[in-house]
Design a protein around this motif. Sequence first.
Motif, PDB file in Angstrom:
ATOM      1  N   UNK A   1      39.232  22.805  41.006  1.00  8.57           N
ATOM      2  CA  UNK A   1      38.591  23.803  40.158  1.00  8.57           C
ATOM      3  C   UNK A   1      39.621  24.856  39.762  1.00  8.57           C
ATOM      4  N   UNK A   2      39.747  25.121  38.453  1.00 11.13           N
ATOM      5  CA  UNK A   2      40.708  26.107  37.981  1.00 11.13           C
ATOM      6  C   UNK A   2      40.010  27.061  37.028  1.00 11.13           C
ATOM      7  N   UNK A   3      40.170  28.349  37.279  1.00  7.48           N
ATOM      8  CA  UNK A   3      39.606  29.386  36.421  1.00  7.48           C
ATOM      9  C   UNK A   3      40.770  30.179  35.856  1.00  7.48           C
ATOM     10  N   UNK A   4      40.965  30.112  34.564  1.00 10.14           N
ATOM     11  CA  UNK A   4      42.149  30.723  33.963  1.00 10.14           C
ATOM     12  C   UNK A   4      41.903  32.130  33.442  1.00 10.14           C
ATOM     13  N   UNK A   5      40.688  32.420  32.970  1.00  5.59           N
ATOM     14  CA  UNK A   5      40.413  33.734  32.377  1.00  5.59           C
ATOM     15  C   UNK A   5      40.510  34.832  33.444  1.00  5.59           C
ATOM     16  N   UNK A   6      41.130  35.949  33.086  1.00 13.39           N
ATOM     17  CA  UNK A   6      41.449  36.995  34.055  1.00 13.39           C
ATOM     18  C   UNK A   6      40.213  37.652  34.658  1.00 13.39           C
ATOM     19  N   UNK A   7      39.263  38.057  33.836  1.00 12.89           N
ATOM     20  CA  UNK A   7      38.107  38.789  34.359  1.00 12.89           C
ATOM     21  C   UNK A   7      37.214  37.930  35.256  1.00 12.89           C
ATOM     22  N   UNK A   8      36.852  36.693  34.859  1.00 17.17           N
ATOM     23  CA  UNK A   8      36.084  35.859  35.789  1.00 17.17           C
ATOM     24  C   UNK A   8      36.800  35.630  37.114  1.00 17.17           C
ATOM     25  N   UNK A   9      38.124  35.501  37.094  1.00 13.17           N
ATOM     26  CA  UNK A   9      38.876  35.329  38.333  1.00 13.17           C
ATOM     27  C   UNK A   9      38.778  36.590  39.189  1.00 13.17           C
ATOM     28  N   UNK A  10      38.771  37.741  38.535  1.00  8.58           N
ATOM     29  CA  UNK A  10      38.629  38.997  39.268  1.00  8.58           C
ATOM     30  C   UNK A  10      37.236  39.103  39.900  1.00  8.58           C
ATOM     31  N   UNK A  11      36.220  38.647  39.169  1.00  7.36           N
ATOM     32  CA  UNK A  11      34.866  38.620  39.721  1.00  7.36           C
ATOM     33  C   UNK A  11      34.813  37.689  40.922  1.00  7.36           C
ATOM     34  N   UNK A  12      35.398  36.491  40.777  1.00 14.80           N
ATOM     35  CA  UNK A  12      35.380  35.524  41.878  1.00 14.80           C
ATOM     36  C   UNK A  12      36.107  36.068  43.100  1.00 14.80           C
ATOM     37  N   UNK A  13      37.244  36.718  42.897  1.00 15.37           N
ATOM     38  CA  UNK A  13      37.995  37.289  44.028  1.00 15.37           C
ATOM     39  C   UNK A  13      37.167  38.347  44.747  1.00 15.37           C
ATOM     40  N   UNK A  14      36.454  39.169  44.004  1.00 18.89           N
ATOM     41  CA  UNK A  14      35.608  40.202  44.611  1.00 18.89           C
ATOM     42  C   UNK A  14      34.482  39.577  45.411  1.00 18.89           C
ATOM     43  N   UNK A  15      33.862  38.544  44.840  1.00 17.42           N
ATOM     44  CA  UNK A  15      32.776  37.864  45.539  1.00 17.42           C
ATOM     45  C   UNK A  15      33.283  37.139  46.789  1.00 17.42           C
ATOM     46  N   UNK A  16      34.446  36.487  46.683  1.00 15.98           N
ATOM     47  CA  UNK A  16      35.001  35.752  47.822  1.00 15.98           C
ATOM     48  C   UNK A  16      35.408  36.691  48.946  1.00 15.98           C
ATOM     49  N   UNK A  17      35.926  37.863  48.587  1.00 19.06           N
ATOM     50  CA  UNK A  17      36.323  38.842  49.601  1.00 19.06           C
ATOM     51  C   UNK A  17      35.113  39.414  50.329  1.00 19.06           C
ATOM     52  N   UNK A  18      33.923  39.184  49.751  1.00 25.76           N
ATOM     53  CA  UNK A  18      32.676  39.635  50.361  1.00 25.76           C
ATOM     54  C   UNK A  18      31.725  38.462  50.554  1.00 25.76           C
ATOM     55  N   UNK A  19      32.275  37.317  50.946  1.00 33.34           N
ATOM     56  CA  UNK A  19      31.472  36.100  51.084  1.00 33.34           C
ATOM     57  C   UNK A  19      30.273  36.322  51.986  1.00 33.34           C
ATOM     58  N   UNK A  20      29.137  35.763  51.546  1.00 40.73           N
ATOM     59  CA  UNK A  20      27.872  35.883  52.283  1.00 40.73           C
ATOM     60  C   UNK A  20      27.361  37.318  52.376  1.00 40.73           C
ATOM     61  N   UNK A  21      27.843  38.173  51.490  1.00 40.79           N
ATOM     62  CA  UNK A  21      27.374  39.557  51.394  1.00 40.79           C
ATOM     63  C   UNK A  21      27.083  39.861  49.927  1.00 40.79           C
ATOM     64  N   UNK A  22      25.995  40.541  49.666  1.00 40.36           N
ATOM     65  CA  UNK A  22      25.645  40.864  48.285  1.00 40.36           C
ATOM     66  C   UNK A  22      26.650  41.865  47.723  1.00 40.36           C
ATOM     67  N   UNK A  23      27.204  41.527  46.566  1.00 41.10           N
ATOM     68  CA  UNK A  23      28.076  42.434  45.822  1.00 41.10           C
ATOM     69  C   UNK A  23      27.251  43.001  44.674  1.00 41.10           C
ATOM     70  N   UNK A  24      27.130  44.303  44.602  1.00 41.27           N
ATOM     71  CA  UNK A  24      26.271  44.916  43.602  1.00 41.27           C
ATOM     72  C   UNK A  24      26.919  44.880  42.220  1.00 41.27           C
ATOM     73  N   UNK A  25      26.073  45.020  41.225  1.00 38.87           N
ATOM     74  CA  UNK A  25      26.564  45.098  39.854  1.00 38.87           C
ATOM     75  C   UNK A  25      27.523  46.271  39.704  1.00 38.87           C
ATOM     76  N   UNK A  26      27.192  47.407  40.322  1.00 33.40           N
ATOM     77  CA  UNK A  26      28.065  48.585  40.234  1.00 33.40           C
ATOM     78  C   UNK A  26      29.435  48.326  40.851  1.00 33.40           C
ATOM     79  N   UNK A  27      29.474  47.587  41.959  1.00 33.12           N
ATOM     80  CA  UNK A  27      30.764  47.256  42.578  1.00 33.12           C
ATOM     81  C   UNK A  27      31.617  46.416  41.641  1.00 33.12           C
ATOM     82  N   UNK A  28      31.001  45.455  40.993  1.00 37.97           N
ATOM     83  CA  UNK A  28      31.742  44.604  40.062  1.00 37.97           C
ATOM     84  C   UNK A  28      32.231  45.406  38.856  1.00 37.97           C
TER      85      UNK A  28
END
Length: 233
Positions: A1-28
């Motif tokens: 799986x490869x995600x090239x676009x910068x912003x979606x990758x930033x979203x994924x990194x934020x979600x992965x750094x908080x795996x199994x924890x809800x990340x709020x819209x405001x945090x993103x």
Amino acid sequence: MHISAAKPRQVLATLAANADTVVTMDQLIDELWPDRPPSTVKTIVQTYVYQLRRTFGEASRSTAGTTILTTRPGGYLLSVPKDNVDIFRFQDLMDRGLAALRLGEHARAAELLRDSLALWRGPVLADLNVGTNLQGLAVYLEEQRLEAVSARIEADLAGDRHGEIVGELRRLVSAHQLHESFHIRLMQALYRCGRRGEALTVYQKLRGVLDHELGLEPSSEAQRLQQEILAGQ
């Protein structure tokens, strides 16, 4: 799986750094646009999440992939085992290594700490545009990495591997001139190799750097080690 676009990758990194924890819209939003978010910011975030879900589904070739990333009240949840996220694997191995070191299990500690450090393939998040939150995480993890390196070297010294790590310690001292523990470990390694004069030279260089950069003297631990070397203990 490869995600090239910068912003979606930033979203994924934020979600992965908080795996199994809800990340709020405001945090993103704070991560993606720390200064001036666009007027349609929530719609844009929702689009990025949709793109990630579609990518997960294509990667797994089933609808199960789309359930990895779910919407929760106020935000999103990435449902992946923490063992699948390197930062959590690193932290777990490091914690176990430090525990083994405290128990005097030096060979086991060195093994666990080496395994933790083997997960590093360069500066963390180096290939991402990062906001305040991810930048803070990167700084924290780099500090943890240096702590793991220092602890692994301590375990190696306790296992009488002083001759093998002198070269590594010289590189670390050169790269991290204000990291006192690396200087102390190098002094110990050199002294145990019978290189008393070189060990004392390391202390004098440390003292000079600390005085020039911070106006400080070496710690009591470094001073005590210098006195032990001078006394030939």
